[in-house]
Design a protein around this motif. Sequence first.
Motif, PDB file in Angstrom:
ATOM      1  N   UNK A   3       0.863  -1.177   0.000  1.00  0.00           N
ATOM      2  CA  UNK A   3       0.000   0.000   0.000  1.00  0.00           C
ATOM      3  C   UNK A   3       0.898   1.225   0.000  1.00  0.00           C
ATOM      4  N   UNK A   4       0.739   2.103  -0.991  1.00  0.00           N
ATOM      5  CA  UNK A   4       1.569   3.298  -1.047  1.00  0.00           C
ATOM      6  C   UNK A   4       0.761   4.470  -1.587  1.00  0.00           C
ATOM      7  N   UNK A   5       1.204   5.669  -1.221  1.00  0.00           N
ATOM      8  CA  UNK A   5       0.498   6.901  -1.577  1.00  0.00           C
ATOM      9  C   UNK A   5       1.519   7.927  -2.025  1.00  0.00           C
ATOM     10  N   UNK A   6       1.202   8.640  -3.115  1.00  0.00           N
ATOM     11  CA  UNK A   6       2.072   9.709  -3.592  1.00  0.00           C
ATOM     12  C   UNK A   6       1.543  11.030  -3.039  1.00  0.00           C
ATOM     13  N   UNK A   7       2.262  11.575  -2.039  1.00  0.00           N
ATOM     14  CA  UNK A   7       1.827  12.803  -1.394  1.00  0.00           C
ATOM     15  C   UNK A   7       2.039  14.029  -2.287  1.00  0.00           C
ATOM     16  N   UNK A   8       2.834  13.902  -3.334  1.00  0.00           N
ATOM     17  CA  UNK A   8       3.027  15.017  -4.251  1.00  0.00           C
ATOM     18  C   UNK A   8       1.805  15.221  -5.149  1.00  0.00           C
ATOM     19  N   UNK A   9       1.267  14.124  -5.669  1.00  0.00           N
ATOM     20  CA  UNK A   9       0.106  14.213  -6.556  1.00  0.00           C
ATOM     21  C   UNK A   9      -1.202  13.869  -5.855  1.00  0.00           C
ATOM     22  N   UNK A  10      -1.143  13.571  -4.539  1.00  0.00           N
ATOM     23  CA  UNK A  10      -2.333  13.186  -3.768  1.00  0.00           C
ATOM     24  C   UNK A  10      -3.063  12.029  -4.448  1.00  0.00           C
ATOM     25  N   UNK A  11      -2.302  10.972  -4.723  1.00  0.00           N
ATOM     26  CA  UNK A  11      -2.835   9.835  -5.472  1.00  0.00           C
ATOM     27  C   UNK A  11      -2.419   8.523  -4.827  1.00  0.00           C
ATOM     28  N   UNK A  12      -3.372   7.598  -4.705  1.00  0.00           N
ATOM     29  CA  UNK A  12      -3.036   6.246  -4.279  1.00  0.00           C
ATOM     30  C   UNK A  12      -2.288   5.526  -5.387  1.00  0.00           C
ATOM     31  N   UNK A  13      -1.225   4.829  -5.002  1.00  0.00           N
ATOM     32  CA  UNK A  13      -0.494   3.989  -5.939  1.00  0.00           C
ATOM     33  C   UNK A  13      -1.033   2.562  -5.823  1.00  0.00           C
TER      34      UNK A  13
END
Length: 386
Positions: A82-92
């Motif tokens: 489970x990972x999240x891109x805090x730059x684009x506010x998007x779930x990976x």
Amino acid sequence: MHRLAPLALLTLAAPALAGTQADAWPPRLALAGGTEATLTGNFAWDINRFDADGTALDNDQDWRRKEFGLAIKRKGLYDFTASYDFQSDTWMDVALRLESKGLTGRDLGKWRIGQMKLPLGFEGNTATRSGAFMENALPTQAFYEGRRIGVDWALERPRWLFNAGAYSHDLQGNNRGDSVAARLAWTPLKQPSHVLHLGVSGTRERPDAETNGLGVEVAPSVRWRARPEASLSPLRLVDSGTLRDVERIDRRGLEALWIEGPWSLQGEYLQQTTHRHGLPHYRGDGWYLAGSWLLTGESRTYSGGNVANPRPAGKRGAIELLARYSRIDLDDGLVRGGRENNWTVGANWYVGNHLKFQANYVRADARRGTLHWQPEVVQLRAQLHF
């Protein structure tokens, strides 16, 4: 100067990380029954400098990615990421994968449920930490379907692999509708430093209609476009505009990869057909060819039908030189989305297993209607991943 601080910090980290071994970082927490948990991360700081040639392409420096996540794994049985891109506010990726051999004693493939990438081609499925170039080629940007929630199955044998799945919308609540996808590849060579991979893939998407604020049902729409392979630019030089009354979208891909020691070639052809209610179908396509040479003698890593960063053999890391040509055509019938072809040359320095520095020079040539642009961009990236 303060905006360059992240790049300076990653540069200072290079000597320390050059000698870091994969089994020492990131730290792992051993749980009961052979399960282990570890943190994951991928942080990239970019600098773009344009010769804009009359376009609105502006110089910039900023974070490209700030991905952070968790991985839980029991070798041979299951893994969860489970990972999240805090730059684009998007779930990976947010998915659980089960290995049939560990559950049944027979290798009947691997099952995965959750949000994941659809099996369409190479670049779209390559991990963001493992991209040889700073940005995906034009056709991958325009036509790759992205991540969806669904279930898929993958089966790999010495000379072939097959991956298929069924999917719905994503965790952001976007891309409403249903998709099916499949990828088949022949791998007559599949040894360390010696790989030949030839594949075909396809997806069929049926987007859902939406209801607007007046309670009126609105038919689905789609838009095809691509950035000029520049990491921080929001500008698209080729753009189909919004296509309305969409019934379904068919995507197809052909792919090839050859690795021989420090040399490699990789190419793809991607094509989409947008079927519309009562309107002409719209078709766009594109392709790229990329070459790589590792001066320090390492080889690109291949596993599970995809590529990853090389593992440096020496204390000073691995040096890679690259070149790529890409092309996209979004002109079809009355839709004049434009055509673009780009040349990219680049160099990568892999400092240990967790730090990478990249430099790309891109020369674009785009035409849309009566407009013609030929911008150039120099890009730099420092990337820390674990």
